[in-house]
Design a protein around this motif. Structure first.
Motif, PDB file in Angstrom:
ATOM      1  N   VAL A  93       0.839  -1.210   0.000  1.00  0.00           N
ATOM      2  CA  VAL A  93       0.000   0.000   0.000  1.00  0.00           C
ATOM      3  C   VAL A  93       0.867   1.250   0.000  1.00  0.00           C
ATOM      4  O   VAL A  93       0.599   2.218  -0.737  1.00  0.00           O
ATOM      5  CB  VAL A  93      -0.939  -0.019   1.219  1.00  0.00           C
ATOM      6  CG1 VAL A  93      -1.624   1.338   1.381  1.00  0.00           C
ATOM      7  CG2 VAL A  93      -1.985  -1.102   1.069  1.00  0.00           C
ATOM      8  N   LEU A  94       1.932   1.252   0.797  1.00  0.00           N
ATOM      9  CA  LEU A  94       2.817   2.418   0.837  1.00  0.00           C
ATOM     10  C   LEU A  94       3.533   2.613  -0.496  1.00  0.00           C
ATOM     11  O   LEU A  94       3.813   3.754  -0.887  1.00  0.00           O
ATOM     12  CB  LEU A  94       3.837   2.247   1.963  1.00  0.00           C
ATOM     13  CG  LEU A  94       3.263   2.247   3.390  1.00  0.00           C
ATOM     14  CD1 LEU A  94       4.365   2.060   4.412  1.00  0.00           C
ATOM     15  CD2 LEU A  94       2.489   3.521   3.670  1.00  0.00           C
ATOM     16  N   ASP A  95       3.840   1.516  -1.194  1.00  0.00           N
ATOM     17  CA  ASP A  95       4.450   1.660  -2.525  1.00  0.00           C
ATOM     18  C   ASP A  95       3.482   2.328  -3.495  1.00  0.00           C
ATOM     19  O   ASP A  95       3.891   3.133  -4.337  1.00  0.00           O
ATOM     20  CB  ASP A  95       4.870   0.285  -3.050  1.00  0.00           C
ATOM     21  CG  ASP A  95       6.076  -0.260  -2.306  1.00  0.00           C
ATOM     22  OD1 ASP A  95       6.832   0.547  -1.733  1.00  0.00           O
ATOM     23  OD2 ASP A  95       6.264  -1.494  -2.285  1.00  0.00           O
ATOM     24  N   ARG A  96       2.187   1.985  -3.382  1.00  0.00           N
ATOM     25  CA  ARG A  96       1.195   2.614  -4.259  1.00  0.00           C
ATOM     26  C   ARG A  96       0.984   4.086  -3.912  1.00  0.00           C
ATOM     27  O   ARG A  96       0.612   4.878  -4.777  1.00  0.00           O
ATOM     28  CB  ARG A  96      -0.138   1.862  -4.181  1.00  0.00           C
ATOM     29  CG  ARG A  96      -0.106   0.473  -4.775  1.00  0.00           C
ATOM     30  CD  ARG A  96      -1.511  -0.039  -5.016  1.00  0.00           C
ATOM     31  NE  ARG A  96      -2.265  -0.125  -3.779  1.00  0.00           N
ATOM     32  CZ  ARG A  96      -2.344  -1.215  -3.018  1.00  0.00           C
ATOM     33  NH1 ARG A  96      -1.674  -2.301  -3.363  1.00  0.00           N
ATOM     34  NH2 ARG A  96      -3.072  -1.220  -1.919  1.00  0.00           N
ATOM     35  N   LEU A  97       1.193   4.437  -2.644  1.00  0.00           N
ATOM     36  CA  LEU A  97       1.025   5.837  -2.247  1.00  0.00           C
ATOM     37  C   LEU A  97       2.148   6.726  -2.758  1.00  0.00           C
ATOM     38  O   LEU A  97       2.013   7.953  -2.760  1.00  0.00           O
ATOM     39  CB  LEU A  97       0.955   5.938  -0.720  1.00  0.00           C
ATOM     40  CG  LEU A  97      -0.298   5.354  -0.057  1.00  0.00           C
ATOM     41  CD1 LEU A  97      -0.216   5.528   1.448  1.00  0.00           C
ATOM     42  CD2 LEU A  97      -1.556   6.000  -0.594  1.00  0.00           C
TER      43      LEU A  97
END
Length: 548
Positions: free
Chosen positions: A119-123
């Motif tokens: 999720v943090l990579d997508r953010l």
């Protein structure tokens, strides 16, 4: 002796990461269709000298794997990472879903961590400047980049995208980001200030009226107020910047479909479009009676505040926290609605039990408003129960509201702390890691005599009675180098013996550590009236022959 031979034949030695494990072959057959259930001496990792199988794997995990074969229960070691444990189980051919319930919570924590990191990579919270290679890979120009055939547009497009969409990629991008934030703040401030009475200009009309003396007169009447003209020009400048920024980002985006689907871009486009729609309506529909209602839709411009998430990782984490806590928030709303309906009905009938001339609860829908305000601990005081039964219901409503709101809050706080801690950890990680090449460990050839081939002539199958002729066998250097790994007085050392009845002979090859075995055979010889004769065939081994 036959029992010792049978026990030794049924055992197998496994060398995993330098640690030797010994178990029975029947134990490894308990779980079929796995790597350990298909062990044969023809495998390349079998060592005929040490009579063991070598696996260059994690020894700590293998201890739990072997315990799974013995007990049928797979436990998770807490000193290893979850992906490593899964990789080891996959190598041994075991199912990771067979982990015991007592270890399941600890074992699955890495999956939650991996989902959080995804999720943090997508953010896209990285604040470092991307390299040219990373930009080429992101825009699909990787082949042209390595071949050196990039066109002028392929050179400019990533720079335009970094300039307007990656605020931390360069100093120029930081300046663009500051300008964008400035126009967002000015636009929101202008939208709010133009509603203040001191910032509005009255519209004066000259009205002609008839007096009582049958004469006509005129008077000034303030029909409405409009925002000051300066706010219009401020809005024009701000929206001109927003329009330019949106089109540049749309042209330079790596994936136009993903750009259109992004919620922030949808808000930006609708807010910008509402300004132009407002201009058209003011020009062509200002004469309509309810034209002021159309200004209500301009409130969408307040949503431009979400554009600040591109410049603040904290806002991204906060929004993602609410997304991840959607189930808890839904549960909170459900219990609130349930409590509101129950207590609104109770207080309605409770206030009607006693004589109450100042009853504020004339219907249950009015009680819904009171229950909502009470359960959320706001308490405007515009409605309050007057009877003792109604006060008791109000107390229960307040307590239920505190408990209902307090229960899901720790989950939301925990999600925010989790995302924030992972974000801080990712920021401190080194961006470049050392590459580990997948090089296979070379395997040496089989030793002469191990498979009946190679070595001196006549050493392949041994002499009569299974006795190895002098000068045959493994080289002394290899044997001396591995002798420290051979157990003393191990039953495997007795595999070369041969015990037959009358008229037959028994021959055994002893290693230098076979002193205890030699003593035992001497006792057997005296008990069975056998005559031993020891002949040295090599410096490191001896041959004992017993003849009736």
């Amino acid at each position: 002796m036959n029992l010792i031979n049978m026990d030794a034949e049924n055992r197998v030695v496994l060398n995993v990461g330098g640690i030797r494990h010994e178990t029975y072959k029947a134990t490894l057959k308990k779980i079929p269709a796995t790597r350990l259930s298909r062990l044969t001496e023809a495998l390349a990792n079998y060592d005929p000298i040490l009579n063991e199988y070598f696996f260059d794997r994690h020894p700590g995990v293998f201890a739990q794997v072997l315990n799974y074969y013995r007990t049928g229960k797979l436990h998770y070691p807490t000193d290893v990472c979850g992906p490593l444990f899964e990789e080891e189980l996959e190598f041994w051919g075991l199912d990771a879903n067979q982990v015991e319930p007592c270890c399941w919570m600890t074992y699955t924590q890495h999956r939650d961590t991996q989902e959080t990191l995804a999720v943090l990579d997508r953010l896209d919270l990285d604040t470092d400047k991307p390299s040219d290679e990373e930009l080429a890979r992101k825009f699909g120009f990787e082949e042209d980049y390595f071949s050196g055939t990039l066109s002028w547009w392929q050179h400019i497009k990533p720079k335009m995208w970094s300039l307007f969409d990656e605020p931390y990629s360069s100093n120029a991008a930081k300046i663009i980001g500051v300008i964008s934030v400035f126009f967002i703040c000015v636009s929101i401030l202008s939208f709010c200030l133009k509603t203040h009475p001191d910032m509005r200009v009255p519209v004066i009309r000259n009205i002609t009226v008839n007096t009582s003396y049958n004469t006509s007169a005129w008077t000034l009447d303030k029909t409405q107020t409009n925002a000051h003209e300066a706010f219009f020009y401020i809005e024009c400048v701000c929206n001109a910047w927003f329009t330019l920024e949106f089109f540049i980002r749309f042209i330079a985006t790596p994936n136009k479909w993903e750009f259109i689907k992004a919620s922030v871009n949808i808000i930006d486009s609708v807010a910008t479009l509402s300004f132009y729609i407002d201009l058209v309506l003011q020009k062509f529909a200002s004469h309509l009676e309810n034209a002021d209602i159309l200004e209500f839709f301009s409130i969408i411009r307040i949503m431009r505040l979400f554009k600040l998430t591109r410049h603040s990782s904290g806002l991204k984490i906060l929004i993602q926290t609410f997304r991840a806590s959607a189930k808890e928030l839904t549960l909170l709303v459900f219990f609130l609605v349930l409590g509101i309906v129950i207590f609104a009905s109770l207080v309605y009938y409770a206030e009607r039990i006693q004589a109450n001339p100042h009853n504020d609860f004339n219907s249950i829908p009015l009680g819904l408003w009171w229950a909502l305000v009470t359960m959320t601990t706001v308490g405007y005081g515009d409605m309050a129960p007057k009877t003792y039964v109604g006060m008791f219901v109000g107390a229960l409503c307040a307590l239920a509201g505190v408990l209902t709101i307090a229960l899901p809050v720790p989950v939301i706080v925990s999600n925010f702390a989790m995302y924030y801690s992972h974000t801080q950890a990712r920021a401190k990680l080194p961006k470049k890691r050392r590459r580990v090449l997948p090089v296979e460990q070379p395997r040496g050839p089989r030793l002469p005599g191990a498979s009946g081939q190679g070595g001196p002539q006549g050493c392949g199958t041994g002499g009569p009675g299974g006795v190895m002729p002098a000068g045959c066998g493994p080289p002394g250097g290899v044997q001396n180098r591995r002798m420290n790994a051979i157990k003393q007085n191990h039953p495997k050392d007795m595999m070369g013996q041969k015990i037959v009845g009358l008229g037959m002979s028994m021959t055994m090859t002893l290693n230098p550590n076979g002193v205890g075995l030699e003593t035992a055979l001497n006792k057997m010889a005296s008990a069975n009236q056998l005559e031993p004769s020891i002949t040295d065939s090599a410096p490191t081994s001896s041959s004992i022959k017993y003849q009736l």
